[in-house]
Design an enzyme around this catalytic site. Structure first.
Site, PDB file in Angstrom:
ATOM      1  N   LYS A  55      21.558  -4.720  69.723  1.00 54.65           N
ATOM      2  CA  LYS A  55      20.709  -5.495  68.809  1.00 54.65           C
ATOM      3  C   LYS A  55      21.507  -6.251  67.744  1.00 54.65           C
ATOM      4  O   LYS A  55      21.016  -7.218  67.184  1.00 54.65           O
ATOM      5  CB  LYS A  55      19.664  -4.600  68.142  1.00 54.65           C
ATOM      6  CG  LYS A  55      18.559  -4.207  69.107  1.00 54.65           C
ATOM      7  CD  LYS A  55      17.201  -4.395  68.503  1.00 54.65           C
ATOM      8  CE  LYS A  55      16.080  -4.168  69.494  1.00 54.65           C
ATOM      9  NZ  LYS A  55      16.188  -2.936  70.271  1.00 54.65           N
ATOM     10  N   SER A  80      11.899   0.631  62.448  1.00 46.10           N
ATOM     11  CA  SER A  80      12.473   1.914  62.067  1.00 46.10           C
ATOM     12  C   SER A  80      13.590   2.242  63.046  1.00 46.10           C
ATOM     13  O   SER A  80      14.165   3.305  63.019  1.00 46.10           O
ATOM     14  CB  SER A  80      11.402   3.003  62.086  1.00 46.10           C
ATOM     15  OG  SER A  80      10.756   2.995  63.320  1.00 46.10           O
ATOM     16  N   GLU A 206      11.662  -0.082  82.590  1.00 46.97           N
ATOM     17  CA  GLU A 206      10.982   0.435  81.400  1.00 46.97           C
ATOM     18  C   GLU A 206      10.462   1.839  81.664  1.00 46.97           C
ATOM     19  O   GLU A 206      10.436   2.297  82.801  1.00 46.97           O
ATOM     20  CB  GLU A 206       9.860  -0.520  80.976  1.00 46.97           C
ATOM     21  CG  GLU A 206       8.752  -0.644  81.982  1.00 46.97           C
ATOM     22  CD  GLU A 206       7.771  -1.758  81.624  1.00 46.97           C
ATOM     23  OE1 GLU A 206       7.769  -2.238  80.476  1.00 46.97           O
ATOM     24  OE2 GLU A 206       6.986  -2.129  82.509  1.00 46.97           O
ATOM     25  N   GLY A 210       5.094   3.650  79.760  1.00 46.38           N
ATOM     26  CA  GLY A 210       4.815   2.397  79.041  1.00 46.38           C
ATOM     27  C   GLY A 210       5.173   1.203  79.901  1.00 46.38           C
ATOM     28  O   GLY A 210       6.061   0.432  79.562  1.00 46.38           O
ATOM     29  N   ASP A 212       3.925  -1.684  80.519  1.00 41.50           N
ATOM     30  CA  ASP A 212       3.231  -2.950  80.247  1.00 41.50           C
ATOM     31  C   ASP A 212       3.987  -4.152  80.824  1.00 41.50           C
ATOM     32  O   ASP A 212       3.377  -5.124  81.270  1.00 41.50           O
ATOM     33  CB  ASP A 212       3.042  -3.141  78.744  1.00 41.50           C
ATOM     34  CG  ASP A 212       4.370  -3.202  78.019  1.00 41.50           C
ATOM     35  OD1 ASP A 212       5.009  -2.133  77.904  1.00 41.50           O
ATOM     36  OD2 ASP A 212       4.789  -4.291  77.605  1.00 41.50           O
ATOM     37  N   SER A 306      22.255   0.125  76.854  1.00 43.17           N
ATOM     38  CA  SER A 306      21.861  -0.680  75.689  1.00 43.17           C
ATOM     39  C   SER A 306      22.231  -0.085  74.336  1.00 43.17           C
ATOM     40  O   SER A 306      22.361  -0.816  73.353  1.00 43.17           O
ATOM     41  CB  SER A 306      20.360  -0.961  75.738  1.00 43.17           C
ATOM     42  OG  SER A 306      19.649   0.254  75.758  1.00 43.17           O
TER      43      SER A 306
HETATM   44  C1  LIG Z   1      15.570  -2.532  71.294  1.00 43.57           C
HETATM   45  C2  LIG Z   1      16.211  -1.724  72.342  1.00 43.57           C
HETATM   46  C3  LIG Z   1      15.867  -1.872  73.695  1.00 43.57           C
HETATM   47  C4  LIG Z   1      14.804  -2.828  74.172  1.00 43.57           C
HETATM   48  O1  LIG Z   1      15.148  -4.156  73.909  1.00 43.57           O
HETATM   49  P1  LIG Z   1      14.109  -5.346  74.010  1.00 43.57           P
HETATM   50  O2  LIG Z   1      14.863  -6.567  73.697  1.00 43.57           O
HETATM   51  O3  LIG Z   1      12.995  -5.063  73.033  1.00 43.57           O
HETATM   52  O4  LIG Z   1      13.563  -5.320  75.407  1.00 43.57           O
HETATM   53  C5  LIG Z   1      16.560  -1.121  74.628  1.00 43.57           C
HETATM   54  N1  LIG Z   1      17.510  -0.239  74.257  1.00 43.57           N
HETATM   55  C6  LIG Z   1      17.865  -0.065  72.976  1.00 43.57           C
HETATM   56  C7  LIG Z   1      18.929   0.915  72.655  1.00 43.57           C
HETATM   57  C8  LIG Z   1      17.231  -0.798  71.964  1.00 43.57           C
HETATM   58  O5  LIG Z   1      17.585  -0.624  70.684  1.00 43.57           O
END
Ligand SMILES: *Cc1c(COP(=O)(O)O)cnc(C)c1O
Length: 324
Positions: A55, A80, A206, A210, A212, A306
């Site tokens: 992010k 959060s 996902e 959830g 969606d 991620s």
């Molecule tokens: C925010 C986040 C996601 C999902 O990302 P999106 O762009 O909302 O699809 C996945 N893994 C981690 C660790 C995140 O912080």
């Protein structure tokens, strides 16, 4: 309102903007993973990104594009989770004020981490106050700009830089697995893959509770769900975004789901075999890749991990629990 969708050129511009500010995260491989999947698996490790998740890429890219007036007034975000820390850190690095609006019952560690990166935290009572109203008030009174966690062209373009780096480093891929909440990371990854490895199939993953995104992908309209019960707290979003959905619809091959048990199993694999800490949401991509098996035989498969922000006590509880 017309929507302007980001393109690969925006991803490339974001890469130049974050260069020297975001980490170029490592790509790890594992013989055990290759054997499990029957493919060559390349893990892009965003758990090693600044603040512990991808992010930071989207947040820094979005804030770096602020004009002089926006910079002076600063940024506001509601989160959060990892977006809070990403905005807080990016704002500090760019020398602008940040206000992060968090629910009053957010974990103390997350509030502390967000403050430690330099932003100020405003708490609201999630049962009695309307966070939209709080944000509007801050925007009106102080002229601050709201940056959402996924539904924004600059955020999507920033998130796409992880897949861009991965493909530039290891070469063209046949498949790429990306976890999916609101779809910023998936949409950005799809833009990068389409430009750099046109034959690569990009899959979103996902939590099963959830799904969606899967429902939206298959029905052709954005489906909204209730807050899902899952350990993947980074993917507890209620719906895709107006900017992410059209890109996902156009450039993504399919969307799969993973159960919480599969996430725990993948987290255990990462800890035991690869010696890395991955948060539950970060394990979605690999959980789906190892389930797909035969279809991937002999291919070159990318997986985006991620993030790695998980409370250690919680991590120990999850991976220490009996195997199921
Ligand atoms: C925010 C986040 C996601 C999902 O990302 P999106 O762009 O909302 O699809 C996945 N893994 C981690 C660790 C995140 O912080």
């Amino acid at each position: 309102m017309t929507i302007s969708l980001p393109t690969y050129e925006d991803v490339a511009a974001a890469a130049a903007r974050i260069d020297g500010h975001a980490h170029r995260t490592p790509v790890l491989t594992s013989r055990t993973a290759d054997a499990e999947v029957g493919a060559g698996v390349f893990f892009k490790c965003e758990n090693f990104q600044r603040m512990g998740a991808f992010k930071f890429r989207g947040a820094y890219n979005a804030l770096a594009r602020f004009d002089e007036r926006q910079r002076r007034a600063g940024v506001v975000a509601f989160s959060s989770g990892n977006h809070a820390q990403a905005i807080s850190l990016a704002a500090t690095l760019l020398g602008m004020p940040a206000v992060i609006v968090m629910p009053h019952d957010a974990p103390a560690a997350k509030v502390a981490a967000t403050k430690a990166y330099g932003g100020s935290v405003v708490v609201y009572d999630r049962y009695r106050e309307d966070r939209e109203a709080i944000g509007k008030k801050l925007a009106e009174e102080r002229g601050m700009t709201l940056v959402p966690p996924y539904d924004h062209p600059d955020v999507i373009a920033g998130q796409g830089t992880a897949a861009k780096e991965l493909i530039e480093e290891v070469g063209a891929l046949d498949a790429l697995f990306v976890c999916l909440g609101g779809g910023g990371l998936l949409a950005g990854s799809a833009l990068a893959a389409r430009a750099l490895a046109p034959a690569c199939k990009v899959y979103g993953v996902e939590p099963e509770a959830g799904n969606d995104g899967q429902q939206s992908f298959r029905s052709g309209r954005i489906v909204t769900i209730e807050t899902p019960r899952t350990i993947a707290d980074g993917a507890q979003t209620l719906h895709l975004g107006e900017h992410t959905f059209p890109i996902i619809r156009r450039d993504v091959a399919d969307i799969f789901t993973a159960t919480d048990a599969e996430l725990v199993d993948a987290m255990r694999f990462f800890a035991e075999r690869m010696k890395i800490v991955v948060e539950p949401t970060g394990a979605l991509g690999y959980a789906a890749a190892r389930r797909m098996g035969a279809e991937l035989a002999g291919q070159r498969v990318g997986v985006i991990i991620s993030g790695g922000n998980v409370d250690l006590k919680r991590f120990a509880e999850l991976i220490g629990a009996a195997r199921n």
